[in-house]
Motif scaffolding. Structure first.
Motif, PDB file in Angstrom:
ATOM      1  N   ARG A  91      62.561  57.114  -0.940  1.00  0.00           N
ATOM      2  CA  ARG A  91      62.127  57.792   0.280  1.00  0.00           C
ATOM      3  C   ARG A  91      62.558  59.245   0.213  1.00  0.00           C
ATOM      4  O   ARG A  91      63.371  59.630  -0.634  1.00  0.00           O
ATOM      5  N   SER A  92      62.006  60.036   1.122  1.00  0.00           N
ATOM      6  CA  SER A  92      62.374  61.436   1.215  1.00  0.00           C
ATOM      7  C   SER A  92      62.984  61.676   2.599  1.00  0.00           C
ATOM      8  O   SER A  92      63.236  60.715   3.332  1.00  0.00           O
ATOM      9  N   LEU A  93      63.227  62.905   2.948  1.00  0.00           N
ATOM     10  CA  LEU A  93      63.812  63.227   4.251  1.00  0.00           C
ATOM     11  C   LEU A  93      62.923  64.225   4.976  1.00  0.00           C
ATOM     12  O   LEU A  93      62.296  65.070   4.338  1.00  0.00           O
ATOM     13  N   ALA A 139      62.283  59.478 -11.062  1.00  0.00           N
ATOM     14  CA  ALA A 139      63.064  60.564 -10.445  1.00  0.00           C
ATOM     15  C   ALA A 139      62.087  61.546  -9.801  1.00  0.00           C
ATOM     16  O   ALA A 139      61.159  61.128  -9.088  1.00  0.00           O
ATOM     17  N   SER A 140      62.235  62.828 -10.057  1.00  0.00           N
ATOM     18  CA  SER A 140      61.335  63.850  -9.492  1.00  0.00           C
ATOM     19  C   SER A 140      61.644  65.165 -10.196  1.00  0.00           C
ATOM     20  O   SER A 140      62.790  65.396 -10.627  1.00  0.00           O
ATOM     21  N   VAL A 141      60.648  66.049 -10.257  1.00  0.00           N
ATOM     22  CA  VAL A 141      60.933  67.391 -10.784  1.00  0.00           C
ATOM     23  C   VAL A 141      61.969  68.109  -9.921  1.00  0.00           C
ATOM     24  O   VAL A 141      62.605  69.061 -10.379  1.00  0.00           O
ATOM     25  N   LEU A 142      62.150  67.632  -8.676  1.00  0.00           N
ATOM     26  CA  LEU A 142      63.143  68.295  -7.813  1.00  0.00           C
ATOM     27  C   LEU A 142      64.556  68.104  -8.347  1.00  0.00           C
ATOM     28  O   LEU A 142      65.474  68.832  -7.954  1.00  0.00           O
ATOM     29  N   ALA A 143      64.754  67.160  -9.265  1.00  0.00           N
ATOM     30  CA  ALA A 143      66.049  67.051  -9.951  1.00  0.00           C
ATOM     31  C   ALA A 143      66.372  68.357 -10.682  1.00  0.00           C
ATOM     32  O   ALA A 143      67.539  68.679 -10.906  1.00  0.00           O
ATOM     33  N   MET A 148      64.424  74.179  -4.125  1.00  0.00           N
ATOM     34  CA  MET A 148      63.102  74.046  -3.494  1.00  0.00           C
ATOM     35  C   MET A 148      63.079  73.078  -2.331  1.00  0.00           C
ATOM     36  O   MET A 148      62.095  73.019  -1.597  1.00  0.00           O
ATOM     37  N   PHE A 149      64.141  72.241  -2.169  1.00  0.00           N
ATOM     38  CA  PHE A 149      64.016  71.157  -1.192  1.00  0.00           C
ATOM     39  C   PHE A 149      65.284  71.072  -0.363  1.00  0.00           C
ATOM     40  O   PHE A 149      66.022  72.021  -0.230  1.00  0.00           O
ATOM     41  N   ASP A 150      65.569  69.883   0.185  1.00  0.00           N
ATOM     42  CA  ASP A 150      66.681  69.764   1.128  1.00  0.00           C
ATOM     43  C   ASP A 150      68.040  69.610   0.462  1.00  0.00           C
ATOM     44  O   ASP A 150      69.070  69.736   1.114  1.00  0.00           O
ATOM     45  N   ILE A 152      69.535  66.929  -0.537  1.00  0.00           N
ATOM     46  CA  ILE A 152      69.966  65.523  -0.537  1.00  0.00           C
ATOM     47  C   ILE A 152      68.962  64.690  -1.330  1.00  0.00           C
ATOM     48  O   ILE A 152      69.324  64.002  -2.286  1.00  0.00           O
ATOM     49  N   TYR A 153      67.690  64.772  -0.952  1.00  0.00           N
ATOM     50  CA  TYR A 153      66.659  64.055  -1.733  1.00  0.00           C
ATOM     51  C   TYR A 153      66.705  64.517  -3.192  1.00  0.00           C
ATOM     52  O   TYR A 153      66.735  63.679  -4.112  1.00  0.00           O
ATOM     53  N   SER A 154      66.704  65.818  -3.421  1.00  0.00           N
ATOM     54  CA  SER A 154      66.669  66.291  -4.813  1.00  0.00           C
ATOM     55  C   SER A 154      67.928  65.851  -5.555  1.00  0.00           C
ATOM     56  O   SER A 154      67.873  65.526  -6.747  1.00  0.00           O
ATOM     57  N   GLY A 184      55.869  65.739 -10.274  1.00  0.00           N
ATOM     58  CA  GLY A 184      55.826  66.818  -9.285  1.00  0.00           C
ATOM     59  C   GLY A 184      55.185  66.244  -8.023  1.00  0.00           C
ATOM     60  O   GLY A 184      55.039  65.023  -7.888  1.00  0.00           O
ATOM     61  N   ALA A 185      54.796  67.130  -7.117  1.00  0.00           N
ATOM     62  CA  ALA A 185      54.174  66.643  -5.873  1.00  0.00           C
ATOM     63  C   ALA A 185      52.965  65.788  -6.217  1.00  0.00           C
ATOM     64  O   ALA A 185      52.090  66.201  -6.984  1.00  0.00           O
ATOM     65  N   THR A 186      52.930  64.597  -5.660  1.00  0.00           N
ATOM     66  CA  THR A 186      51.888  63.611  -5.971  1.00  0.00           C
ATOM     67  C   THR A 186      51.340  63.094  -4.639  1.00  0.00           C
ATOM     68  O   THR A 186      52.113  62.862  -3.699  1.00  0.00           O
ATOM     69  N   GLU A 189      51.823  58.474   0.358  1.00  0.00           N
ATOM     70  CA  GLU A 189      52.262  58.457   1.765  1.00  0.00           C
ATOM     71  C   GLU A 189      53.662  59.031   1.961  1.00  0.00           C
ATOM     72  O   GLU A 189      54.107  59.207   3.091  1.00  0.00           O
ATOM     73  N   ILE A 190      54.399  59.276   0.877  1.00  0.00           N
ATOM     74  CA  ILE A 190      55.785  59.735   1.042  1.00  0.00           C
ATOM     75  C   ILE A 190      55.846  61.029   1.849  1.00  0.00           C
ATOM     76  O   ILE A 190      56.799  61.271   2.601  1.00  0.00           O
ATOM     77  N   TRP A 191      54.817  61.846   1.698  1.00  0.00           N
ATOM     78  CA  TRP A 191      54.832  63.145   2.377  1.00  0.00           C
ATOM     79  C   TRP A 191      54.685  62.966   3.887  1.00  0.00           C
ATOM     80  O   TRP A 191      55.459  63.524   4.659  1.00  0.00           O
ATOM     81  N   ALA A 192      53.698  62.161   4.309  1.00  0.00           N
ATOM     82  CA  ALA A 192      53.497  61.939   5.756  1.00  0.00           C
ATOM     83  C   ALA A 192      54.715  61.264   6.367  1.00  0.00           C
ATOM     84  O   ALA A 192      55.133  61.589   7.491  1.00  0.00           O
TER      85      ALA A 192
HETATM   86  N1  LIG Z   1      58.425  63.065  -3.205  1.00  0.00           N
HETATM   87  C1  LIG Z   1      58.557  64.445  -3.179  1.00  0.00           C
HETATM   88  C2  LIG Z   1      59.380  64.783  -2.057  1.00  0.00           C
HETATM   89  O1  LIG Z   1      59.312  64.199  -1.003  1.00  0.00           O
HETATM   90  C3  LIG Z   1      59.012  65.016  -4.495  1.00  0.00           C
HETATM   91  O2  LIG Z   1      59.887  64.431  -5.156  1.00  0.00           O
HETATM   92  O3  LIG Z   1      58.443  66.052  -4.889  1.00  0.00           O
END
Ligand SMILES: N[C@@H](C=O)C(=O)O
Ligand SMILES: NC(=O)C1=CN([C@@H]2O[C@H](COP(=O)(O)OP(=O)(O)OC[C@H]3O[C@@H](n4cnc5c(N)ncnc54)[C@H](OP(=O)(O)O)[C@@H]3O)[C@@H](O)[C@H]2O)C=CC1
Length: 270
Positions: A91-93, A139-143, A148-150, A152-154, A184-186, A189-192
């Motif tokens: 999940r994301s935040l 994982a995610s490119v945000l690693a 770029m993000f909050d 905590i998620y990254s 990367g951004a895909t 529904e995670i975004w909504a």
């Molecule tokens: N799922 C995305 C953030 O919510 C991401 O990892 O880019």
């Protein structure tokens, strides 16, 4: 009858990236165990894929923030038919570190860190015992892009990258392959769910979920440790790894580095 490929257990299979993994793995001949909370969506996917591919599919509804549910999934992974774990649920935040309280932070840390670590350990132990198996961590490119993000998620995704690289180093000679995928951004529904409208992002910033999973599986077939589907030039990743590894011999010393010697250090005022 069990399949030649064995069974793939996919977490977060009720939608998005996990559902596409389930589809592609069924078409490759894996039997499936589908894990998520939404029993109705899992059952609908299982019914469709069973009809289309003929593989055996079971659903294992579970809330992966609950200890007893995670324990049931660990036990299923330990059964001898399972040969592939796709550690995908996450999940994301909404908002930044300024907007989230203890409940949200504990929930994301459990779902994105503690649970995938437990499931990866269960899979690693079972697969080493049988001498073969594969683990895919999403994982995610945000690693690689904490600014770029909050944070905590990254950070949860940086944990998965770190864990996966360690697992790859420790398990390769024991017959167990570990891949970490950094999407990367895909478009899912995670975004909504985290209060963002993915349709407002620049179009060339967002990948379609089928393309993402198909690319990740090409990386899997190549036995890559780290797969970054949107990154055009692999040399950029290789250079970053080389720079990190070059620091290795200097990261633990009996003596303080000269630049921190007391005579050199200037007091810092806030
Ligand atoms: N799922 C995305 C953030 O919510 C991401 O990892 O880019
Ligand atoms: N989409 C993107 O831009 C990117 C996604 N990722 C990562 O990819 C992975 C999949 O995300 P994506 O498909 O986009 O997101 P979705 O929101 O579309 O899917 C998330 C999946 O995780 C499941 N899930 C969520 N919470 C729980 C829970 N408590 N217990 C069990 N299952 C749960 C959901 O099922 P249910 O609600 O039924 O429980 C769903 O199947 C995540 O780890 C995400 O961080 C990485 C980079 C980019």
């Amino acid at each position: 009858m069990s399949s030649k490929q064995g069974t793939a257990l996919v977490t977060g299979a009720s939608g998005g990236i996990g559902a596409v993994y389930a589809d592609r793995l069924a078409r490759r001949g894996y039997d499936l165990v589908l894990v998520a909370r939404d029993r109705i969506r899992l059952a609908a996917l299982a019914e469709r894929l069973q009809a289309e591919t003929g593989v055996a599919i079971e659903i294992l509804p579970a809330d992966l923030t609950r200890n007893e549910d995670v324990a049931r999934v660990e036990a299923r992974i330990a059964a001898e038919d399972v040969s592939l774990l796709v550690n995908n649920a996450g999940r994301s935040l909404a908002g930044s570190i300024l907007d989230n309280g203890p409940a949200e932070i504990a929930d994301i840390v459990t779902l994105n860190i503690a649970t995938p670590a437990r499931l990866a350990a269960a899979a690693a132990q079972a697969f080493v015992a049988s001498g073969h198996g594969a683990i895919i961590n999403i994982a995610s490119v945000l690693a690689l892009a904490p600014e770029m993000f909050d944070g905590i998620y990254s950070g949860t995704k940086a944990f998965l990258l770190n864990l996966s690289q360690a697992m790859a180093a420790q398990l390769a000679d024991k017959g167990v392959y570990t891949q970490v995928v950094l999407p990367g951004a895909t478009r899912t529904e995670i975004w909504a769910k985290s209060g963002k409208d993915v349709n407002t992002f620049p179009p060339d910033f967002v990948m379609e979920v089928d393309d993402l999973v198909d690319a990740a599986l090409i990386g899997f077939d190549r036995r890559e440790t780290v797969t970054i589907p949107p990154l055009p030039d692999d040399a950029q990743w290789t250079a970053m790894q080389a720079a990190r590894l070059a620091m290795g011999p200097n990261l633990s010393k009996s003596r303080v580095a000269p630049r921190y010697a007391a005579t050199v250090a200037e007091p810092v005022t806030a």
